[in-house]
Design a protein around this motif. Sequence first.
Motif, short mmCIF file in Angstrom:
data_model
loop_
_atom_site.label_atom_id
_atom_site.label_comp_id
_atom_site.label_asym_id
_atom_site.label_seq_id
_atom_site.Cartn_x
_atom_site.Cartn_y
_atom_site.Cartn_z
N PRO A 1 0.83 -1.21 0.00
CA PRO A 1 0.00 0.00 0.00
C PRO A 1 0.87 1.26 0.00
CG PRO A 1 -0.75 -1.56 1.66
CD PRO A 1 0.57 -2.07 1.15
N PRO A 2 0.49 2.28 -0.78
CA PRO A 2 1.30 3.50 -0.83
C PRO A 2 1.56 4.15 0.53
CG PRO A 2 -0.25 3.47 -2.64
CD PRO A 2 -0.60 2.30 -1.75
N ALA A 3 0.61 4.08 1.44
CA ALA A 3 0.82 4.65 2.77
C ALA A 3 1.96 3.92 3.50
CB ALA A 3 -0.46 4.59 3.59
N VAL A 4 2.06 2.62 3.28
CA VAL A 4 3.14 1.83 3.88
C VAL A 4 4.47 2.22 3.24
CG1 VAL A 4 4.07 -0.50 4.17
CG2 VAL A 4 1.63 -0.07 4.56
N MET A 5 4.46 2.42 1.92
CA MET A 5 5.68 2.86 1.24
C MET A 5 6.17 4.18 1.83
SD MET A 5 5.03 2.37 -2.81
CE MET A 5 3.75 1.29 -3.35
N ARG A 6 5.24 5.12 2.00
CA ARG A 6 5.62 6.44 2.52
C ARG A 6 6.16 6.33 3.95
NH1 ARG A 6 1.05 7.73 -0.54
NH2 ARG A 6 -0.35 7.68 1.26
N MET A 7 5.53 5.51 4.78
CA MET A 7 6.00 5.35 6.15
C MET A 7 7.40 4.73 6.18
SD MET A 7 5.77 5.73 9.35
CE MET A 7 4.09 6.25 9.61
N TYR A 8 7.61 3.70 5.37
CA TYR A 8 8.92 3.05 5.32
C TYR A 8 9.99 4.05 4.88
CZ TYR A 8 12.81 0.16 3.85
OH TYR A 8 14.08 -0.36 3.68
N VAL B 1 10.77 10.36 10.17
CA VAL B 1 10.02 9.94 11.35
C VAL B 1 10.89 8.94 12.12
CG1 VAL B 1 7.73 10.24 10.29
CG2 VAL B 1 8.86 8.02 10.15
N ASP B 2 10.53 8.68 13.34
CA ASP B 2 11.25 7.72 14.16
C ASP B 2 11.31 6.37 13.44
OD1 ASP B 2 12.07 5.87 16.12
OD2 ASP B 2 11.15 7.05 17.71
N SER B 3 12.48 5.81 13.35
CA SER B 3 12.66 4.56 12.60
C SER B 3 11.86 3.41 13.20
CB SER B 3 14.13 4.19 12.50
OG SER B 3 14.66 3.98 13.79
N ARG B 4 11.48 3.51 14.46
CA ARG B 4 10.65 2.46 15.06
C ARG B 4 9.28 2.39 14.41
NH1 ARG B 4 11.51 4.34 21.11
NH2 ARG B 4 11.30 6.27 19.95
N ALA B 5 8.86 3.46 13.74
CA ALA B 5 7.56 3.48 13.07
C ALA B 5 7.50 2.45 11.95
CB ALA B 5 7.27 4.87 12.52
N ASN C 1 5.70 -4.98 8.40
CA ASN C 1 5.69 -6.35 7.85
C ASN C 1 6.12 -6.41 6.38
OD1 ASN C 1 4.81 -7.50 10.28
ND2 ASN C 1 2.71 -6.96 9.80
N LEU C 2 7.22 -5.77 6.07
CA LEU C 2 7.76 -5.81 4.72
C LEU C 2 8.82 -6.90 4.63
CD1 LEU C 2 8.19 -1.98 4.14
CD2 LEU C 2 6.49 -3.46 3.06
N SER C 3 8.79 -7.62 3.53
CA SER C 3 9.80 -8.66 3.31
C SER C 3 11.13 -7.99 2.92
CB SER C 3 9.35 -9.59 2.19
OG SER C 3 9.43 -8.93 0.93
N PRO C 4 12.23 -8.71 3.03
CA PRO C 4 13.51 -8.16 2.58
C PRO C 4 13.48 -7.73 1.11
CG PRO C 4 13.89 -10.08 3.95
CD PRO C 4 12.41 -10.01 3.71
#
Length: 129
Positions: free
Chosen positions: A27-34, A42-46, A51-54
Amino acid sequence: MVAYARSTYKKAKKFQENLKELQKTIPPAVMRMYLAAKNGQVDSRAALGLNLSPDQKAELDELNALRMSGIQAETKYAIAQADKNGIQLSEDIISGRSIAPGFDRELMDKAPSLGVYHLFMLFTEEEFH
């Protein structure tokens, strides 16, 4: 109106193609957060719970590198424009790490080459429909 180098447009086209392909599995929102976490926005803990694969992380890292390269190709002009108008651009903006969807009108009027960010937005067409 600002014109960009042909190579910048080629990178932008490749970026958009890759973004469109990636949105099928991420999802694009997940891409942006990563990428925000990866780029120190943003804090890297976010990014821990995404749940992204390598392989997905590697694809996002490639997308990010392409994006930053395209933006950096034009930032020397934005820096010159900003300097001329007494504005100091942050390192995040100059490096292309900023994932901002855009900048305010005043900044764009004083450094129009920052419009290159519009070519590398981390939003997809489907998000606007």
